[in-house]
Structures are given as structure tokens and as C-alpha cells.
Design a protein around this motif. Structure first.
Motif, PDB file in Angstrom:
ATOM      1  N   THR A 101       0.858  -1.193   0.000  1.00  0.00           N
ATOM      2  CA  THR A 101       0.000   0.000   0.000  1.00  0.00           C
ATOM      3  C   THR A 101       0.895   1.244   0.000  1.00  0.00           C
ATOM      4  O   THR A 101       2.059   1.185   0.422  1.00  0.00           O
ATOM      5  N   PRO A 102       0.372   2.393  -0.470  1.00  0.00           N
ATOM      6  CA  PRO A 102       1.135   3.641  -0.378  1.00  0.00           C
ATOM      7  C   PRO A 102       1.471   3.939   1.083  1.00  0.00           C
ATOM      8  O   PRO A 102       0.719   3.556   1.982  1.00  0.00           O
ATOM      9  N   TRP A 103       2.594   4.594   1.314  1.00  0.00           N
ATOM     10  CA  TRP A 103       3.009   4.818   2.704  1.00  0.00           C
ATOM     11  C   TRP A 103       3.245   6.301   2.997  1.00  0.00           C
ATOM     12  O   TRP A 103       3.630   7.080   2.131  1.00  0.00           O
ATOM     13  N   VAL A 104       2.963   6.654   4.250  1.00  0.00           N
ATOM     14  CA  VAL A 104       3.103   8.046   4.714  1.00  0.00           C
ATOM     15  C   VAL A 104       4.525   8.261   5.222  1.00  0.00           C
ATOM     16  O   VAL A 104       5.076   7.425   5.950  1.00  0.00           O
ATOM     17  N   HIS A 105       5.122   9.392   4.838  1.00  0.00           N
ATOM     18  CA  HIS A 105       6.538   9.633   5.139  1.00  0.00           C
ATOM     19  C   HIS A 105       6.720  11.097   5.529  1.00  0.00           C
ATOM     20  O   HIS A 105       6.247  12.002   4.836  1.00  0.00           O
ATOM     21  N   LYS A 114       5.157  16.199   5.004  1.00  0.00           N
ATOM     22  CA  LYS A 114       4.484  14.903   4.899  1.00  0.00           C
ATOM     23  C   LYS A 114       4.216  14.556   3.436  1.00  0.00           C
ATOM     24  O   LYS A 114       3.690  15.373   2.689  1.00  0.00           O
ATOM     25  N   THR A 116       2.827  11.222   0.737  1.00  0.00           N
ATOM     26  CA  THR A 116       2.321   9.855   0.576  1.00  0.00           C
ATOM     27  C   THR A 116       2.990   9.273  -0.664  1.00  0.00           C
ATOM     28  O   THR A 116       2.855   9.802  -1.763  1.00  0.00           O
ATOM     29  N   CYS A 123      11.430   7.320  -1.110  1.00  0.00           N
ATOM     30  CA  CYS A 123      11.158   8.761  -1.146  1.00  0.00           C
ATOM     31  C   CYS A 123      12.037   9.404  -2.229  1.00  0.00           C
ATOM     32  O   CYS A 123      13.238   9.140  -2.288  1.00  0.00           O
ATOM     33  N   ARG A 130      10.535   2.690   3.266  1.00  0.00           N
ATOM     34  CA  ARG A 130       9.666   2.605   4.439  1.00  0.00           C
ATOM     35  C   ARG A 130      10.245   1.675   5.511  1.00  0.00           C
ATOM     36  O   ARG A 130      10.645   0.556   5.201  1.00  0.00           O
ATOM     37  N   ASP A 135       0.714   3.744   7.663  1.00  0.00           N
ATOM     38  CA  ASP A 135      -0.508   4.544   7.827  1.00  0.00           C
ATOM     39  C   ASP A 135      -0.252   5.882   8.505  1.00  0.00           C
ATOM     40  O   ASP A 135      -0.669   6.924   8.017  1.00  0.00           O
ATOM     41  N   GLY A 137       2.938   6.863   9.604  1.00  0.00           N
ATOM     42  CA  GLY A 137       4.268   7.357   9.258  1.00  0.00           C
ATOM     43  C   GLY A 137       5.144   7.667  10.455  1.00  0.00           C
ATOM     44  O   GLY A 137       6.233   8.230  10.313  1.00  0.00           O
TER      45      GLY A 137
END
Ligand SMILES: [Zn+2]
Ligand SMILES: [Zn+2]
Length: 486
Positions: A101-105, A114, A116, A123, A130, A135, A137
Motif C-alpha cells: 500500500t502507499p506509505w506516509v513519510h 508529509k 504519501t 522517497c 519505508r 498509515d 508514518g
């Protein structure tokens, strides 16, 4: 898939469970048309496999079973997925899916801004991959822990370990524990099979794709017991029957409308075989989400009967008269999901076409699966005698089939509505049917039948309708039936 989901809701096939409360994760309710479709699938399955075969019988075991059943079957120890938890937001992920799934960073290279980031990618600012919770981050993830997919519940008024049991994760075990009851009471000789349709429950961590993967679902399972010492056509009996059941299963789905090019067989590799299986083949269907499992046909060997014999202390064997010895039968298991079958039939039936410059949506269901077989439509709802005749026809046909009456729109729109839910035939009652005394026209006692697929029509006497639909709905060709009335 979105098209099917929205059609299903709009036309009363499938609704989100508890929708007015915001829905329940991956649970779905079958609406008035969905329940008819589902019952039709189960009915033809039962008829073809249980009713018509001399070597098959049926069973309906309870969902709650003795908890030791699940120790013996291996589910308590092996029916698990590896899970990781976020220490910050407490969300839980499947360890092997966490990078899907896409990840929060929060990027240190851009003052902690922030982002996604797409699944599995680093990144683009700092190049990091990650490591934290995808979810929030922020939280770090625990090491993977095994999480059992069975739903736990408590039998009786006391919530203590002694009363712990499970909602069955498969219907199969109900058949294994009843092997001796069925064989003795029905005086069965090998080979014979036991079929069952019923609900099963799995606490999937990542359910989804509409009714494809849900936590509560319905199975149509057969356990086919064979004598492993027998040989059929030069093959061990279990291998011979496994082949037969694979071929039968593919043919069954095609008989009820799935196109050959949308079906294929996939053999399980040695390392993906379940701990009990000698060989497993999946029937895969080209779902809107891509090729995925529609059903599995496994050779479970004598694993289950031996396990239950060991844990219960009761012999689960068969006396081989010819060899004068007791054997533990091998079992072939064709196992299909009702909900998945329904999704496949729905997806395969769905077609959009252009008719006289207008889009027509049609579900080309096999007549035996179509939720409504016949719609009776009055051409003029202002005329009492037309409406009365239409209601009378509906009542007559409804003794045999699911039939609806609809007068809430003009005839063209009524036809489109029936096409969209897959009704194979419409009956239209008009002024000629009942006559018009003001104009001195007498009744002809005939109605118009319209065929969904060809959109052709035939004018048929009312009193022949039950016979005509019996013919059409049991495999009679429209062209042959229509030609009798020209
Ligand atoms: Zn988190
Ligand atoms: Zn970054």
C-alpha cells in the motif's frame, strides 16, 4: 468492478452490510434479486451433484463444533497469518502485505514535510525506504507475530477458556467427523461423496474486492471418499477421481455461462500445498481484479480421517470386503465459494451494447440462474382488464417460477429494466389480448413474449404460457419455440 458494485446496489442484488451505520468491514447483504441468484446457484449445484448422482449424499452440519475438531484439523496451530502492529497508532498489518500500500513519510530532507509515497517506492527527496508504519508514518512496527484467522466465541453463559470455541473456518470438517454416521446410516460403499452448503468464517486481515474476499462467506463443498488401494483405468483411485473432479468442476461453470476463455486451471506448486494435500488444482476465473481462485480441488489424502480418529479415539475406517481389511479412505475435495461463484456469473453475464443508438445494459444470465424468470408487463395500465389479466398471468406463472409484475414506466423502459437484471423473458398484455368492446374488437387471448438476448417477440395464447416457459426455461431454444407461433 465499480460498475458491478453500483449495478448490484442500484438493482437490489448486493448492499453493504449495516450501511446506515457506515457499513461493516467487508460484510455484504444479498438484496431481493441477489438472494434469488444465490439460491439458484446453490440449487443447481445441489441438483447436479447431490440429487442426480447415485454416489453422492448431502449433509448440513452445525457451524459451532467441538473445539477439539480444530486442534485435530490443524487449524488451531496452522491457520495463521504473520502480523505486525504499529506501536503508535495500533493498526495491524499482514507482514507480507505491508509494502503493498502507499506509505506516509515525514521527510527529514524537506523540513519534515508529509508525503504519501506509492507502494514499494523510495522517497524521491531523501531516497529512504519505508521502515515505520505505512498509515501514520510515525510508529515503528513490531516483529511479525502469528495471528489465527478463526473467529473465537464462547459456548454458554461463562466467558472462560473451557467454553471457548470457534465459528467454523470451513464446512469440510463437519463432513469428516460425520464420516462413519453417513457411511453406516446410508450403507455406502466406496467410492462415495458427501456434499454440503453452508457458511464459514475467516477473520481475514485484508478482505476486499467486493464479495471476492469476505470474513463471512458460504461454501459449496464435497468430500469424495475413495479406496486408496483401488486402481481405476490404471491409476490409483485417488488420482483418477481427482482428475475426474477437476474436469467436472470446469465443465459445471461453463454449463452455467462462464466463458471458456475466462477459465483456467492452476496447479499448486509443491511448496504452496497445504500440509494435508498431495495435489491441489485451482479453477481460476478472470475476475475484474484479474485471474483469481474461483474454487480449489484438493487431494487431502487420509489426513483428516486419521487426525480425527487419533484425537477422538474412534476408528474412522472402511471395511474393504474384497481384501478383508480396514482402510482409511482418501478424500478428494472440490470446494467452491458461493459468493465468488456469484461474482463470476455476474461479471461474465454483464454486457453493454448499442441498440438503435441507445446503450443497453444486459445481464445474460443462464435462465436457471436468472433471479427473475419472467416479467409480466401491462401495455396500458389505465385499462382495468389489461391490468387484471396481467396480474392473473403473473399469479399462474408464479406457481412455478419467480415472476414479477411491473407497470411503473413505459414499455421500452420496462424492457430495459428487466434486461439490466437478466430476466430472460417478458410477457406483455395489450388491448388485443383483452379486446375492445367500444371499437367492436374481440379479444384474441394472446400475449407477446419477448426474448432478452435476441429482443425478438412472439405472440402466444395465454393458456400455453406455462408449457412454453417450461420449455424455454429448461433449455429450449427461443428460435424453435418462437417458430411454433408464426
Ligand atoms: Zn501507525
Ligand atoms: Zn524523504
Amino acid at each position: 468492478m465499480d460498475t458491478l458494485v453500483s449495478l448490484s446496489k442500484r438493482r437490489g442484488f448486493i448492499f453493504q452490510s449495516s450501511e446506515i451505520y457506515g457499513g461493516t468491514g467487508s460484510c455484504w447483504d444479498y438484496g431481493p434479486l441477489g438472494v434469488e441468484l444465490k439460491q439458484n446457484i446453490k440449487r443447481v449445484w445441489w441438483r447436479d451433484y447431490i440429487q442426480q448422482r447415485p454416489d453422492m449424499v448431502g449433509l448440513d452440519a452445525s457451524i459451532l463444533m467441538h473445539p477439539t475438531v480444530w486442534k485435530a484439523s490443524g487449524h488451531v496451530d496452522n491457520f495463521t497469518d504473520p502480523m505486525v502492529d504499529c506501536l503508535e497508532c495500533r493498526r495491524r498489518f499482514r507482514a507480507d502485505k505491508v509494502d503493498e500500500t502507499p506509505w506516509v513519510h515525514y521527510c527529514a530532507a524537506t523540513k519534515g514535510n508529509k508525503f504519501t509515497i506509492p507502494a514499494g517506492e523510495p522517497c524521491s527527496h531523501c531516497g529512504e525506504r519505508r521502515t515505520l508504519c505505512p498509515d501514520c508514518g510515525k510508529g515503528s512496527l513490531t516483529a511479525p507475530r502469528q495471528f489465527n484467522l478463526m473467529f473465537k466465541t464462547f459456548m454458554g453463559p461463562v466467558e472462560e477458556d473451557a467454553s471457548l470455541t470457534y465459528l467454523r473456518p470451513e464446512t469440510a470438517q463437519g463432513i469428516f467427523v460425520n464420516f462413519d454416521n453417513v457411511a453406516q446410516s446410508m450403507r455406502r460403499k466406496l467410492p462415495f461423496g458427501v456434499g454440503q452448503i453452508g457458511k464459514a468464517f475467516r477473520n481475514e486481515i485484508t478482505p476486499g474486492n467486493f464479495i471476492f474476499r469476505t470474513r463471512e462467506f458460504e461454501q459449496m463443498e464435497i468430500e469424495y471418499f475413495v479406496n486408496p488401494r483401488d486402481t481405476v483405468e490404471g491409476k490409483p483411485a485417488d488420482e483418477y477421481w481427482h482428475e475426474r473432479w477437476i474436469a467436472d468442476s470446469l465443465a459445471w461453470f461453463q454449463r452455467y455461462g462462464l466463458r471458456e476463455e475466462n477459465l483456467r486451471l492452476r496447479e499448486h506448486e509443491k511448496d504452496e500445498l497445504a500440509h494435508y494435500a498431495k495435489r491441489t488444482a485451482d479453477v481460476e476465473y478472470r475476475f475484474p481484479i484479474g485471474w483469481s481462485e474461483l474454487m480449489g480441488i484438493a487431494n487431502r489424502t487420509d489426513f483428516d480421517l486419521k487426525q480425527h480418529a487419533q484425537f477422538s479415539g474412534k476408528a474412522l475406517t472402511y471395511f474393504d470386503e474384497e481384501r478383508k481389511e480396514h482402510v482409511v479412505p482418501y478424500v478428494i475435495e472440490p470446494s467452491a465459494g458461493v459468493d465468488r461463484a456469484l461474482l463470476a456469473f455476474l461479471a461474465d453475464a454483464y454486457q453493454e451494447e448499442e441498440v438503435r443508438g441507445e446503450k443497453r445494459v444486459v445481464l445474460r444470465f443462464h435462465p436457471e440462474l436468472a433471479p427473475v424468470k419472467v416479467a409480466v408487463l401491462p401495455l396500458l395500465k389505465k385499462r382495468d382488464d389489461v391490468v387484471r389479466t396481467a396480474h392473473a398471468i403473473r399469479a399462474t406463472l408464479a406457481k412455478h417460477w419467480t415472476v414479477v409484475y411491473d407497470d411503473t414506466a413505459a414499455i421500452g423502459r420496462l424492457y430495459r429494466r428487466q434486461d439490466e437484471v437478466g430476466t430472460p423473458y417478458c410477457v406483455t398484455v395489450d388491448v388485443q389480448t383483452v379486446g375492445d368492446s367500444d371499437k367492436g374488437e374481440s379479444a384474441d387471448g394472446k400475449v407477446t413474449i419477448r426474448d432478452r438476448d435476441s429482443m425478438e417477440q412472439a405472440r402466444v395464447p395465454i393458456d400455453t404460457l406455462p408449457a412454453v416457459f417450461l420449455d424455454l426455461l429448461s433449455g429450449g431454444k427461443w428460435s424453435a419455440v418462437a417458430s411454433r407461433f408464426r
